[in-house]
Design a protein around this motif. Structure first.
Motif, PDB file in Angstrom:
ATOM      1  N   ALA A  22       0.853  -1.178   0.000  1.00  0.00           N
ATOM      2  CA  ALA A  22       0.000   0.000   0.000  1.00  0.00           C
ATOM      3  C   ALA A  22       0.893   1.233   0.000  1.00  0.00           C
ATOM      4  CB  ALA A  22      -0.898  -0.023   1.226  1.00  0.00           C
ATOM      5  N   PHE A  23       0.425   2.317  -0.672  1.00  0.00           N
ATOM      6  CA  PHE A  23       1.311   3.468  -0.858  1.00  0.00           C
ATOM      7  C   PHE A  23       1.800   4.019   0.480  1.00  0.00           C
ATOM      8  CE2 PHE A  23       2.530   7.822  -1.677  1.00  0.00           C
ATOM      9  CZ  PHE A  23       3.301   7.680  -2.831  1.00  0.00           C
ATOM     10  N   GLN A  24       0.915   4.111   1.462  1.00  0.00           N
ATOM     11  CA  GLN A  24       1.316   4.697   2.745  1.00  0.00           C
ATOM     12  C   GLN A  24       2.323   3.832   3.487  1.00  0.00           C
ATOM     13  OE1 GLN A  24      -1.693   3.727   1.899  1.00  0.00           O
ATOM     14  NE2 GLN A  24      -2.759   2.600   3.529  1.00  0.00           N
ATOM     15  N   ASN A  25       2.456   2.561   3.086  1.00  0.00           N
ATOM     16  CA  ASN A  25       3.405   1.668   3.745  1.00  0.00           C
ATOM     17  C   ASN A  25       4.750   1.584   3.036  1.00  0.00           C
ATOM     18  OD1 ASN A  25       1.537   1.016   5.711  1.00  0.00           O
ATOM     19  ND2 ASN A  25       0.714  -0.704   4.549  1.00  0.00           N
ATOM     20  N   GLN A  28       9.806   5.779   3.113  1.00  0.00           N
ATOM     21  CA  GLN A  28       9.672   7.207   2.835  1.00  0.00           C
ATOM     22  C   GLN A  28      10.388   7.650   1.554  1.00  0.00           C
ATOM     23  OE1 GLN A  28      11.914   9.952   2.956  1.00  0.00           O
ATOM     24  NE2 GLN A  28      10.203  11.325   2.445  1.00  0.00           N
ATOM     25  N   ARG A  31       8.159   6.751  -1.281  1.00  0.00           N
ATOM     26  CA  ARG A  31       6.959   7.587  -1.317  1.00  0.00           C
ATOM     27  C   ARG A  31       7.288   8.956  -1.911  1.00  0.00           C
ATOM     28  NH1 ARG A  31       6.309   6.038   4.033  1.00  0.00           N
ATOM     29  NH2 ARG A  31       6.479   8.204   4.736  1.00  0.00           N
ATOM     30  N   ALA A  35       5.515  10.135  -5.333  1.00  0.00           N
ATOM     31  CA  ALA A  35       4.422  10.987  -4.857  1.00  0.00           C
ATOM     32  C   ALA A  35       3.438  11.389  -5.944  1.00  0.00           C
ATOM     33  CB  ALA A  35       5.000  12.225  -4.172  1.00  0.00           C
ATOM     34  N   ALA A  38       0.528   8.958  -6.012  1.00  0.00           N
ATOM     35  CA  ALA A  38      -0.114   8.565  -4.755  1.00  0.00           C
ATOM     36  C   ALA A  38      -1.624   8.404  -4.916  1.00  0.00           C
ATOM     37  CB  ALA A  38       0.202   9.591  -3.666  1.00  0.00           C
ATOM     38  N   TRP A  41      -2.492   5.319  -6.980  1.00  0.00           N
ATOM     39  CA  TRP A  41      -1.918   4.048  -6.524  1.00  0.00           C
ATOM     40  C   TRP A  41      -2.961   2.969  -6.244  1.00  0.00           C
ATOM     41  CZ3 TRP A  41       3.195   2.928  -6.600  1.00  0.00           C
ATOM     42  CH2 TRP A  41       3.617   1.770  -5.937  1.00  0.00           C
TER      43      TRP A  41
END
Length: 219
Positions: A22-25, A28, A31, A35, A38, A41
Protein backbone atom coordinates in the motif's frame (compact mmCIF):
# COMPACT_ATOMS: atom_id res chain seq x y z
CA UNK A 1 11.85 18.89 -9.05
CA UNK A 2 8.20 17.83 -9.08
CA UNK A 3 8.26 17.48 -12.86
CA UNK A 4 11.42 15.35 -12.68
CA UNK A 5 9.84 13.07 -10.08
CA UNK A 6 6.75 12.61 -12.23
CA UNK A 7 8.88 11.73 -15.23
CA UNK A 8 10.97 9.31 -13.16
CA UNK A 9 7.87 7.59 -11.79
CA UNK A 10 6.76 6.82 -15.33
CA UNK A 11 10.24 5.96 -16.64
CA UNK A 12 10.79 3.46 -13.82
CA UNK A 13 7.91 1.31 -15.12
CA UNK A 14 10.38 -0.33 -17.51
CA UNK A 15 12.55 -1.99 -14.86
CA UNK A 16 12.25 -5.28 -12.86
CA UNK A 17 9.34 -6.19 -10.44
CA UNK A 18 9.34 -6.66 -6.65
CA UNK A 19 6.84 -6.81 -3.78
CA UNK A 20 4.00 -4.29 -3.94
CA UNK A 21 2.75 -2.47 -0.82
CA UNK A 22 0.00 0.00 0.00
CA UNK A 23 1.31 3.47 -0.86
CA UNK A 24 1.32 4.70 2.74
CA UNK A 25 3.40 1.67 3.74
CA UNK A 26 6.16 2.29 1.22
CA UNK A 27 9.51 3.42 2.65
CA UNK A 28 9.67 7.21 2.84
CA UNK A 29 12.28 7.64 0.02
CA UNK A 30 10.06 5.61 -2.32
CA UNK A 31 6.96 7.59 -1.32
CA UNK A 32 8.81 10.83 -2.08
CA UNK A 33 9.89 9.59 -5.50
CA UNK A 34 6.48 8.17 -6.43
CA UNK A 35 4.42 10.99 -4.86
CA UNK A 36 2.88 12.05 -8.22
CA UNK A 37 1.20 8.62 -8.35
CA UNK A 38 -0.11 8.56 -4.76
CA UNK A 39 -3.73 9.30 -5.70
CA UNK A 40 -3.73 6.76 -8.53
CA UNK A 41 -1.92 4.05 -6.52
CA UNK A 42 -5.03 2.17 -5.24
CA UNK A 43 -6.32 1.84 -8.80
CA UNK A 44 -3.11 0.43 -10.27
CA UNK A 45 -2.96 -3.30 -10.86
CA UNK A 46 -0.58 -5.33 -8.69
CA UNK A 47 2.10 -5.92 -11.38
CA UNK A 48 2.28 -2.19 -12.09
CA UNK A 49 2.63 -1.34 -8.39
CA UNK A 50 5.30 -4.01 -8.08
CA UNK A 51 7.28 -2.61 -10.99
CA UNK A 52 7.02 0.93 -9.67
CA UNK A 53 8.18 0.00 -6.18
CA UNK A 54 11.08 -2.11 -7.41
CA UNK A 55 12.19 0.49 -9.89
CA UNK A 56 12.02 3.24 -7.30
CA UNK A 57 14.34 1.08 -5.20
CA UNK A 58 16.63 0.70 -8.20
CA UNK A 59 16.73 4.47 -8.82
CA UNK A 60 17.48 5.20 -5.18
CA UNK A 61 20.34 2.69 -5.24
CA UNK A 62 22.10 4.44 -8.15
CA UNK A 63 24.94 6.88 -7.66
CA UNK A 64 25.08 10.19 -9.52
CA UNK A 65 26.74 8.61 -12.55
CA UNK A 66 24.14 5.85 -12.73
CA UNK A 67 21.27 8.34 -12.55
CA UNK A 68 22.88 10.49 -15.23
CA UNK A 69 23.18 7.45 -17.48
CA UNK A 70 19.51 6.56 -16.95
CA UNK A 71 18.50 10.15 -17.78
CA UNK A 72 20.64 10.04 -20.93
CA UNK A 73 19.03 6.80 -22.09
CA UNK A 74 15.55 8.17 -21.36
CA UNK A 75 16.31 11.32 -23.36
CA UNK A 76 17.50 9.21 -26.30
CA UNK A 77 14.33 7.12 -26.05
CA UNK A 78 12.13 10.23 -26.22
CA UNK A 79 13.81 11.24 -29.48
CA UNK A 80 12.89 8.00 -31.25
CA UNK A 81 9.88 7.88 -33.59
CA UNK A 82 6.80 5.99 -32.32
CA UNK A 83 7.39 3.13 -34.78
CA UNK A 84 10.80 2.51 -33.22
CA UNK A 85 9.25 2.59 -29.71
CA UNK A 86 6.88 -0.16 -30.77
CA UNK A 87 9.68 -2.21 -32.35
CA UNK A 88 11.87 -2.01 -29.24
CA UNK A 89 9.04 -2.72 -26.81
CA UNK A 90 8.36 -6.03 -28.54
CA UNK A 91 11.49 -7.80 -27.23
CA UNK A 92 10.97 -6.36 -23.74
CA UNK A 93 7.36 -7.55 -23.64
CA UNK A 94 8.44 -10.99 -24.84
CA UNK A 95 11.12 -11.15 -22.13
CA UNK A 96 8.64 -10.12 -19.42
CA UNK A 97 6.31 -12.95 -20.47
CA UNK A 98 8.96 -15.64 -19.96
CA UNK A 99 9.22 -17.68 -16.80
CA UNK A 100 12.39 -17.42 -14.71
CA UNK A 101 13.48 -20.83 -16.01
CA UNK A 102 13.01 -19.73 -19.61
CA UNK A 103 14.94 -16.52 -19.00
CA UNK A 104 17.84 -18.60 -17.71
CA UNK A 105 17.70 -20.75 -20.85
CA UNK A 106 17.83 -17.61 -22.98
CA UNK A 107 20.81 -16.28 -20.98
CA UNK A 108 22.67 -19.57 -21.49
CA UNK A 109 21.93 -19.47 -25.23
CA UNK A 110 23.10 -15.85 -25.42
CA UNK A 111 26.34 -16.79 -23.68
CA UNK A 112 26.90 -19.63 -26.13
CA UNK A 113 26.29 -17.27 -29.05
CA UNK A 114 28.68 -14.69 -27.61
CA UNK A 115 31.38 -17.37 -27.37
CA UNK A 116 31.26 -18.02 -31.12
CA UNK A 117 33.48 -16.29 -33.61
CA UNK A 118 32.00 -13.25 -35.45
CA UNK A 119 31.60 -15.36 -38.58
CA UNK A 120 29.77 -18.09 -36.68
CA UNK A 121 27.52 -15.55 -34.99
CA UNK A 122 26.62 -14.06 -38.36
CA UNK A 123 25.85 -17.51 -39.74
CA UNK A 124 23.41 -18.10 -36.87
CA UNK A 125 21.74 -14.74 -37.51
CA UNK A 126 21.52 -15.42 -41.24
CA UNK A 127 19.93 -18.82 -40.63
CA UNK A 128 17.34 -17.23 -38.37
CA UNK A 129 16.56 -14.49 -40.91
CA UNK A 130 15.93 -17.15 -43.58
CA UNK A 131 13.10 -18.66 -41.56
CA UNK A 132 9.55 -17.73 -42.65
CA UNK A 133 8.28 -14.65 -40.79
CA UNK A 134 5.73 -16.62 -38.78
CA UNK A 135 8.42 -19.08 -37.61
CA UNK A 136 10.66 -16.22 -36.51
CA UNK A 137 7.72 -14.71 -34.63
CA UNK A 138 7.10 -18.01 -32.86
CA UNK A 139 10.51 -17.87 -31.20
CA UNK A 140 9.54 -14.67 -29.40
CA UNK A 141 7.30 -16.92 -27.30
CA UNK A 142 10.36 -18.43 -25.64
CA UNK A 143 12.10 -21.80 -25.59
CA UNK A 144 9.27 -23.71 -23.93
CA UNK A 145 6.60 -23.21 -26.58
CA UNK A 146 8.33 -21.31 -29.39
CA UNK A 147 9.83 -24.37 -31.09
CA UNK A 148 6.52 -26.23 -31.35
CA UNK A 149 4.14 -23.33 -31.73
CA UNK A 150 3.57 -23.97 -35.45
CA UNK A 151 1.64 -27.12 -34.49
CA UNK A 152 -0.33 -25.22 -31.84
CA UNK A 153 -1.16 -22.22 -34.04
CA UNK A 154 -4.59 -23.59 -35.12
CA UNK A 155 -5.75 -23.06 -31.53
CA UNK A 156 -5.08 -19.33 -31.90
CA UNK A 157 -7.10 -18.80 -35.07
CA UNK A 158 -9.61 -16.00 -34.47
CA UNK A 159 -8.64 -15.67 -30.78
CA UNK A 160 -9.14 -12.03 -29.65
CA UNK A 161 -5.86 -10.30 -28.76
CA UNK A 162 -7.05 -9.77 -25.20
CA UNK A 163 -7.34 -13.54 -24.70
CA UNK A 164 -4.00 -14.55 -26.22
CA UNK A 165 -2.00 -13.89 -23.06
CA UNK A 166 -4.06 -16.20 -20.87
CA UNK A 167 -3.93 -18.93 -23.51
CA UNK A 168 -0.14 -18.61 -23.80
CA UNK A 169 0.17 -18.83 -20.02
CA UNK A 170 -1.94 -21.97 -20.13
CA UNK A 171 0.37 -23.54 -22.73
CA UNK A 172 3.49 -22.70 -20.71
CA UNK A 173 2.01 -24.40 -17.64
CA UNK A 174 1.43 -27.70 -19.50
CA UNK A 175 4.06 -30.44 -19.63
CA UNK A 176 5.84 -30.96 -22.99
CA UNK A 177 3.85 -34.17 -23.52
CA UNK A 178 0.54 -32.40 -22.87
CA UNK A 179 1.49 -29.66 -25.35
CA UNK A 180 2.35 -32.32 -27.94
CA UNK A 181 -1.01 -34.02 -27.35
CA UNK A 182 -2.78 -30.68 -27.61
CA UNK A 183 -1.02 -29.90 -30.89
CA UNK A 184 -2.15 -33.25 -32.30
CA UNK A 185 -5.70 -32.62 -31.09
CA UNK A 186 -5.73 -29.12 -32.56
CA UNK A 187 -4.88 -30.47 -36.01
CA UNK A 188 -7.66 -33.06 -35.82
CA UNK A 189 -10.50 -30.79 -34.74
CA UNK A 190 -12.59 -28.55 -37.01
CA UNK A 191 -12.55 -24.82 -36.23
CA UNK A 192 -15.75 -24.77 -34.16
CA UNK A 193 -14.54 -27.63 -31.94
CA UNK A 194 -11.14 -25.97 -31.46
CA UNK A 195 -12.93 -22.94 -30.07
CA UNK A 196 -14.92 -25.14 -27.71
CA UNK A 197 -11.72 -26.88 -26.59
CA UNK A 198 -10.02 -23.55 -25.90
CA UNK A 199 -12.86 -22.44 -23.69
CA UNK A 200 -12.93 -25.74 -21.81
CA UNK A 201 -9.20 -25.57 -21.14
CA UNK A 202 -9.27 -21.98 -19.93
CA UNK A 203 -12.24 -22.71 -17.64
CA UNK A 204 -10.78 -25.94 -16.22
CA UNK A 205 -8.66 -25.94 -13.03
CA UNK A 206 -4.97 -26.07 -14.01
CA UNK A 207 -4.47 -29.51 -12.44
CA UNK A 208 -7.25 -30.98 -14.60
CA UNK A 209 -6.21 -29.63 -18.01
CA UNK A 210 -3.85 -32.41 -19.01
CA UNK A 211 -6.45 -35.08 -18.25
CA UNK A 212 -8.99 -33.11 -20.29
CA UNK A 213 -6.61 -33.03 -23.27
CA UNK A 214 -6.01 -36.76 -23.01
CA UNK A 215 -9.74 -37.50 -22.76
CA UNK A 216 -10.49 -35.44 -25.86
CA UNK A 217 -7.61 -37.07 -27.73
CA UNK A 218 -8.84 -40.56 -26.90
CA UNK A 219 -12.37 -39.99 -28.20
Amino acid sequence: MRTERAWLAIALLTLAPALALAFQNLPQPQRALLAPLAAAWPGLDAPTRQRLQANATHWLSLDDAGRAELRRRAAEWKQLPPAEWARRRGPFAAWQALSLAEREQVRVAAARLAALSPAQQQAVRDAFEKLPPDRRQDWWLGPEIGAGFAQLRPLFAFVPEAERGSLLDLLRALTPQARADLALLARRLPANERESLRRELVAAPPQEREALIRQRLDR
